[in-house]
Design a protein around this motif. Structure first.
Motif, PDB file in Angstrom:
ATOM      1  N   GLU A 112      -7.352   2.055  -8.288  1.00  0.00           N
ATOM      2  CA  GLU A 112      -6.435   1.088  -7.141  1.00  0.00           C
ATOM      3  C   GLU A 112      -6.846   0.202  -8.700  1.00  0.00           C
ATOM      4  O   GLU A 112      -6.418  -0.963  -8.025  1.00  0.00           O
ATOM      5  N   LYS A 172      -5.736   3.027   0.211  1.00  0.00           N
ATOM      6  CA  LYS A 172      -6.388   1.197   0.362  1.00  0.00           C
ATOM      7  C   LYS A 172      -8.035   1.527  -0.352  1.00  0.00           C
ATOM      8  O   LYS A 172      -8.937   0.754  -0.850  1.00  0.00           O
ATOM      9  N   GLY A 220       2.402   3.283  -7.942  1.00  0.00           N
ATOM     10  CA  GLY A 220       1.505   2.892  -5.928  1.00  0.00           C
ATOM     11  C   GLY A 220       2.080   4.481  -5.570  1.00  0.00           C
ATOM     12  O   GLY A 220       2.836   5.429  -5.802  1.00  0.00           O
ATOM     13  N   GLY A 272     -10.789   1.043  -7.554  1.00  0.00           N
ATOM     14  CA  GLY A 272     -10.377   1.500  -8.617  1.00  0.00           C
ATOM     15  C   GLY A 272     -12.510   0.958  -9.751  1.00  0.00           C
ATOM     16  O   GLY A 272     -12.935   1.237  -9.309  1.00  0.00           O
ATOM     17  N   ASP A 297       0.612  -1.442   0.162  1.00  0.00           N
ATOM     18  CA  ASP A 297       0.603  -0.052   0.353  1.00  0.00           C
ATOM     19  C   ASP A 297       0.814   1.160   0.211  1.00  0.00           C
ATOM     20  O   ASP A 297       0.085   2.517  -0.212  1.00  0.00           O
ATOM     21  N   ARG A 320      -3.550   1.133 -15.829  1.00  0.00           N
ATOM     22  CA  ARG A 320      -4.781   1.928 -14.385  1.00  0.00           C
ATOM     23  C   ARG A 320      -5.487   3.134 -13.855  1.00  0.00           C
ATOM     24  O   ARG A 320      -5.807   3.737 -14.767  1.00  0.00           O
TER      25      ARG A 320
END
Length: 622
Positions: free
Chosen positions: A591, A488, A284, A492, A263, A588
């Protein structure tokens, strides 16, 4: 210290430091982990549990040793998988059994050593009883059975689960107090994840992972209530002077391909983060947080300091290059009217070579090997300057500790730490990497500096060290944890990718550009803040090593097609040598990441672009 001991700065939930093992004697990485854990408890207001997974240390005795030495304090404790396993087995036994529709026995691989009377067994050393079975070669481990203190079987770990006596397949079977099997895992990682679930019991949790042995499986620990951050402690390149695309260290090769499984990833310096970003792009949450230190370590006065004596605190290993410090002291003494001395704190494989070097240089009266001490940093208050001559460091906390004591660091300008801490000539000195002669000149010039200038530098060093106080560093961790937790919670968008065309072009400067035209098929509309991000990955065969870049922007035509371009630097191509790389597109959105193999249509008599002997572009259609 947090002025209000009841105030909590760290996010609500349990906090953990994750390592594989805790020896009684350890070096910088473990020291930094324990220091961070203590600062989380004292400054952040949250207790920290240090998680360990090894089965060979007596943690009941080690806790007392570490507490006595100050490495464990109020709010920090050590948990160990194998100490917890009997209670975990009791907990599992108390849970309702799950109905299974399979006709196959759930414990088909269970074959404890007690049922193998002909097996030759070896008892292993450790805090609890362990019996091992090896193959006929006496080296290949086939099984280890672990026992409770009352002698009952706790866990049977087979490494020949496919065929008894032949290495292959893993089966770990946990038993209840009566020695009956209650749960089985097909890998050690499965057992580890189950222990973490047992420890958490569904609570919100924050993990900081501190070494490669735990990093690989912690990247696979995906729980909504668990935020997992990886702390990069070491330099990730075998030879940092060879450039960002050069060979990775063995530990980085294992962990870095999995960075986006965390994460968040925490680097100690911006320089290292930049180098890693050039290699992998940033797919990330990455953060830069230095190691912290305790303000209480700063001395109140310099009256007891030896003005012509330095110190070097390091493991006596080839990587630390302590011989450079010895040679520099010798060279400095050939030019000084009064000799300068050096005390070396540490031990290791290079000790005998250093003893011989000191004798050969006739410096036995000036250079002393002090051996290993548990509180080397406490000696900075007695020294005038400190030296650091390693081949590489990820940060160099020893520099901050030296500055906090008013001991002036004279160090190689090595990757990655010193230049992030020291302002040359103001609070310390940066010397050309590997230049022993320049190091000697700098030492000689410093010890002959006017006292008032020296005192001004010492105060500047202390002031700079305060920037790395535990209070400041903990605040940075709080921000990173909150940001990672928020990421987190960000969902997505499910999507598929259709690549309609692709191309690969070489530049005159030796670089490479990959292009693609694609369509996105979305399960739901993209909100304005959910702009897609595109990456191109070159994965080297065989293995998991790769290079990755982000697109240099993208365009979208009226028909909804995206055009993306990915430039790879010439350093990347040079580092790949004669390797073969497979090309992947990563898309991407929030997420959610989709990985697509990059297609290339076969073209008959495809043109070949090449450079002439004069370096000009030509194209062969032969």
């Amino acid at each position: 210290m947090n002025s209000d001991p009841t105030a909590r700065l760290l996010p609500a939930g349990r906090h953990f430091a994750v390592t594989w093992s805790l020896p009684s004697e350890f070096a910088g990485r473990t020291n930094a982990m324990l220091h961070r854990s203590r600062s989380f408890a004292s400054e952040g207001g949250a207790p920290v549990d240090v998680l360990t997974f090894d089965d060979f240390r007596d943690y009941s005795a080690l806790r007392g040793v570490l507490t006595e030495r100050g490495f464990l304090s109020e709010g920090t404790r050590i948990l160990n998988l194998w100490e917890d396993l009997p209670a975990m087995a009791e907990f599992i036994s108390s849970q309702p059994a799950l109905d299974s529709e399979s006709e196959e026995s759930p414990f088909a691989s269970y074959s404890p050593l007690s049922t193998q009377p002909s097996a030759k067994l070896v008892e292993l050393e450790g805090p609890h009883k362990r019996l091992a079975r090896y193959a006929d070669d006496g080296k290949t481990l086939l099984q280890v059975d672990h026992y409770r203190s009352d002698g009952s079987l706790l866990l049977s770990d087979r490494h020949d689960a496919k065929l008894l006596g032949v290495h292959g397949g893993r089966s770990l079977t946990l038993c209840d107090a009566a020695g009956l099997p209650i749960q089985e895992w097909g890998s050690a990682w499965g057992l580890y994840r189950s222990w973490l679930d047992y420890v958490l019991a569904g609570e919100q949790a924050y993990f900081v992972v501190d070494n490669k042995n735990t990093a690989r499986f912690m990247a696979s620990y995906q729980r909504e209530h668990a935020v997992v951050l990886y702390q990069v402690h070491e330099n990730h390149l075998e030879d940092p002077s060879a450039g960002f695309a050069s060979e990775l260290t063995a530990s980085a090769e294992e962990v870095f391909p999995r960075l986006e499984g965390f994460d968040g990833v925490v680097f100690l310096t911006e320089q290292q983060a930049v180098d890693v970003r050039r290699r992998y792009a940033q797919a990330g949450n990455w953060y830069v947080i230095p190691n912290g230190r305790s303000l209480a370590a700063a001395p109140e006065a310099d009256s007891a300091r030896s003005e012509r004596t330095g110190m070097h605190a390091a493991t006596l290993s080839h990587r630390k290059r302590v011989d450079h410090s010895v040679r520099a002291i010798h060279l400095a003494n050939t030019t000084l009217s009064a000799p300068v001395g050096l005390k070396i704190f540490g031990d290791g494989s290079q000790r005998s070579q250093l003893e011989g070097l000191i004798t050969d240089l006739s410096e036995t009266g000036n250079v002393q090997l002090m051996g290993h001490v548990t509180n080397a940093q406490s000696h900075f208050k007695d020294a005038s300057f400190s030296l650091l001559t390693s081949t590489s460091e990820a940060f160099g906390l020893v520099i901050v500790e030296s500055m906090a004591a008013g001991c002036i660091p004279i160090v190689y300008d090595l990757p990655y730490g010193p230049a992030s801490i020291i302002t040359h000539g103001v609070n310390g000195f940066l010397v050309e990497y590997g230049n022993v002669e320049e190091l000697a000149r700098c030492i000689a010039e410093f010890v002959d500096m006017p006292p008032l200038e020296v005192q001004k530098m010492r105060q500047a060093a202390r002031t700079r060290a305060d920037d790395f106080s535990d209070a400041n560093v903990v605040r940075q961790w709080v921000e990173a944890m909150n940001h990672a937790a928020e990421g987190k919670r960000t969902k997505g968008i499910d999507h598929t990718v259709e690549i309609e065309d692709s191309a690969c072009l070489y530049s005159a400067g030796g670089g490479l550009e990959v292009r693609a035209t694609l369509r996105l098929h979305l399960q739901q509309p993209i909100w304005q803040e959910r702009v897609p991000a595109f990456y191109c990955r070159l994965r080297l065969r065989p293995g998991e090593a790769f290079f990755r870049v982000a697109s240099t922007g993208f365009s979208k035509d009226a028909a909804g097609r995206y055009a993306v371009r990915f430039p790879f630097e010439s350093d990347v191509l040079n580092a790949m040598g004669g390797s073969t790389a497979d090309v992947f597109l990563e898309t991407r959105i929030g997420e959610t990441t989709t990985v697509t193999r990059m297609p290339l249509a076969e073209v008959k008599a495809a043109p070949r672009v090449y450079a002439t002997v004069h370096g000009n572009m030509s194209i062969s259609f032969a």
